[in-house]
Design a protein around this motif. Structure first.
Motif, PDB file in Angstrom:
ATOM      1  N   LEU A  14      46.515  -2.627  84.947  1.00 14.74           N
ATOM      2  CA  LEU A  14      47.862  -2.705  85.487  1.00 14.74           C
ATOM      3  C   LEU A  14      47.943  -1.833  86.738  1.00 14.74           C
ATOM      4  CD1 LEU A  14      49.880  -2.252  82.172  1.00 14.74           C
ATOM      5  CD2 LEU A  14      49.413  -4.388  83.366  1.00 14.74           C
ATOM      6  N   PRO A  15      48.607  -2.305  87.787  1.00 12.59           N
ATOM      7  CA  PRO A  15      48.693  -1.508  89.023  1.00 12.59           C
ATOM      8  C   PRO A  15      49.239  -0.099  88.801  1.00 12.59           C
ATOM      9  CG  PRO A  15      49.471  -3.728  89.425  1.00 12.59           C
ATOM     10  CD  PRO A  15      49.236  -3.610  87.940  1.00 12.59           C
ATOM     11  N   LEU A  16      50.219   0.055  87.928  1.00 15.45           N
ATOM     12  CA  LEU A  16      50.761   1.392  87.687  1.00 15.45           C
ATOM     13  C   LEU A  16      49.751   2.301  86.989  1.00 15.45           C
ATOM     14  CD1 LEU A  16      54.426   0.460  86.794  1.00 15.45           C
ATOM     15  CD2 LEU A  16      53.693   1.891  88.708  1.00 15.45           C
ATOM     16  N   ARG A  38      56.676   4.768  83.612  1.00 15.50           N
ATOM     17  CA  ARG A  38      57.121   3.569  84.343  1.00 15.50           C
ATOM     18  C   ARG A  38      56.325   2.342  83.897  1.00 15.50           C
ATOM     19  NH1 ARG A  38      57.208   2.999  90.864  1.00 15.50           N
ATOM     20  NH2 ARG A  38      57.746   0.797  90.897  1.00 15.50           N
ATOM     21  N   ALA A  39      55.024   2.520  83.663  1.00 16.32           N
ATOM     22  CA  ALA A  39      54.190   1.403  83.199  1.00 16.32           C
ATOM     23  C   ALA A  39      54.645   0.914  81.825  1.00 16.32           C
ATOM     24  CB  ALA A  39      52.722   1.813  83.165  1.00 16.32           C
ATOM     25  N   SER A  47      49.588  -2.342  75.693  1.00 14.89           N
ATOM     26  CA  SER A  47      49.299  -1.170  74.868  1.00 14.89           C
ATOM     27  C   SER A  47      48.681  -0.024  75.678  1.00 14.89           C
ATOM     28  CB  SER A  47      48.356  -1.545  73.722  1.00 14.89           C
ATOM     29  OG  SER A  47      47.101  -1.972  74.219  1.00 14.89           O
ATOM     30  N   GLU A  48      47.979  -0.338  76.772  1.00  8.68           N
ATOM     31  CA  GLU A  48      47.254   0.688  77.524  1.00  8.68           C
ATOM     32  C   GLU A  48      48.148   1.833  78.009  1.00  8.68           C
ATOM     33  OE1 GLU A  48      44.138   2.844  79.033  1.00  8.68           O
ATOM     34  OE2 GLU A  48      44.103   1.164  77.644  1.00  8.68           O
ATOM     35  N   PRO A  49      49.329   1.544  78.579  1.00 12.64           N
ATOM     36  CA  PRO A  49      50.181   2.680  78.992  1.00 12.64           C
ATOM     37  C   PRO A  49      50.528   3.594  77.821  1.00 12.64           C
ATOM     38  CG  PRO A  49      50.987   0.657  79.985  1.00 12.64           C
ATOM     39  CD  PRO A  49      49.921   0.265  78.994  1.00 12.64           C
ATOM     40  N   TRP A  50      50.766   3.009  76.651  1.00 10.80           N
ATOM     41  CA  TRP A  50      51.116   3.818  75.483  1.00 10.80           C
ATOM     42  C   TRP A  50      49.929   4.643  75.008  1.00 10.80           C
ATOM     43  CZ3 TRP A  50      55.841   4.969  74.532  1.00 10.80           C
ATOM     44  CH2 TRP A  50      56.860   4.089  74.895  1.00 10.80           C
ATOM     45  N   LEU A  51      48.726   4.076  75.096  1.00 14.06           N
ATOM     46  CA  LEU A  51      47.530   4.852  74.742  1.00 14.06           C
ATOM     47  C   LEU A  51      47.368   6.040  75.679  1.00 14.06           C
ATOM     48  CD1 LEU A  51      45.069   1.915  74.012  1.00 14.06           C
ATOM     49  CD2 LEU A  51      45.979   3.553  72.340  1.00 14.06           C
TER      50      LEU A  51
END
Length: 105
Positions: A14-16, A38-39, A47-51
């Motif tokens: 993801l860009p963010l 923000r992501a 799920s990646e931002p939460w990880l």
């Protein structure tokens, strides 16, 4: 530019997340956290931002925030191996076994 660069580059991240990684490389942890949050808002299915939020919370010694982020990541289909990697760290934090000095180094 960075928010749209990933669309044409073939970069699966993801860009963010890319921007957050840049902030981390520049040792700007405040911006790193802001981009991760923000992501999570702009990509509610990912799920990646939460990880990453979970990792950051573990690093900061915030067990409740880490546990909540892990739960959010799990809800969004995070890979089981990543979940299993983070669970013991959160358990250790809850027991008081991880010091913030250990996580920073």
């Amino acid at each position: 530019y960075m928010l749209h660069a990933g669309e044409n580059s073939g970069d699966p991240r993801l860009p963010l997340i890319v921007i957050a990684d840049l902030a981390l490389e520049l040792r700007n942890t405040d911006r790193y956290g802001q981009f991760l949050i923000r992501a999570t808002e702009e990509h509610p299915e990912a799920s990646e931002p939460w990880l990453r939020v979970c990792d950051m919370s573990v690093q900061m010694g915030n067990a409740p925030a880490a546990a909540q982020a892990l739960k959010e990541a799990e809800t969004r289909g995070a890979p089981e191996e990543r979940l299993n990697e983070l669970r013991p760290q959160i358990d250790e934090l809850n027991k008081g076994g991880i010091s913030t000095l250990d996580t920073v180094n």
